[in-house]
Enzyme design. Sequence first.
Site: not given
Length: 244
Positions: A83, A196
């Site tokens: 992430t 992202c």
Amino acid sequence: MRTIGLIGGMSWESSAEYYRLLNGLTRERLGGHHCAPSVMVTVDFAEIEAMQRADDWQGAARRLAEAARSLELAGAELVVLCTNTMHRVAEDIAAEIRVPFVDIIEATARRVRAAGMRRVGLLGTRFTMEGAFYRARMAEYGIEVLVPDLPERALVHDVIYGELTTGLINDSSRQEFVRIVGALAERGAEGVILGCTEIPLLIGPSDTAVPLFDTTRLHVEYAVELAGAAPGAVPRPSPSTSRR
């Protein structure tokens, strides 16, 4: 090849892409039936997302550090946090393990610099776009970061949490993201970081003329490179990162 530990679940859609890329790139590199020795621990994204909304970054750091330690105990020789947003607490996680932490921002900055770019756009969650941690790390490499205007930041954030992390891919959102990439280019961005790990599920190089930096792929490439390197060739911790 060293065993790669993956902290996944944020969201599992992008974690699945990490696993696919990890093994695909390993096979490309080594050939035959090779795949990457790896272990993964999946955290409950609902818990992490609630901590993000509550601004409880230290609580999230403790939870992810616990996951990193479990990977180390399971035999991981490198740790990959799947992430971008939670790299806000990367130093807290890295400080709790003895094995190297493979940083997604470092992997991205190295590639942007190699491309000769000095000003890039950044798409991600509002925590990534509005926080200082991503821009500060990129600045260490001499790279200026531009983010969308406030309404566009809200749109990007809402698509990530309302669609991409729940497995929804909408063409209307793709069109909006392409528009936002174009707006960043008009403001002087030479390329745009897909900051992202779910965004590459929505848009890719064929969607825009502006060069895109897929952080998921860049992170995996860096991890595979380090895992296949000679013993002792490990990423150097930043000066502010301590280890037990």
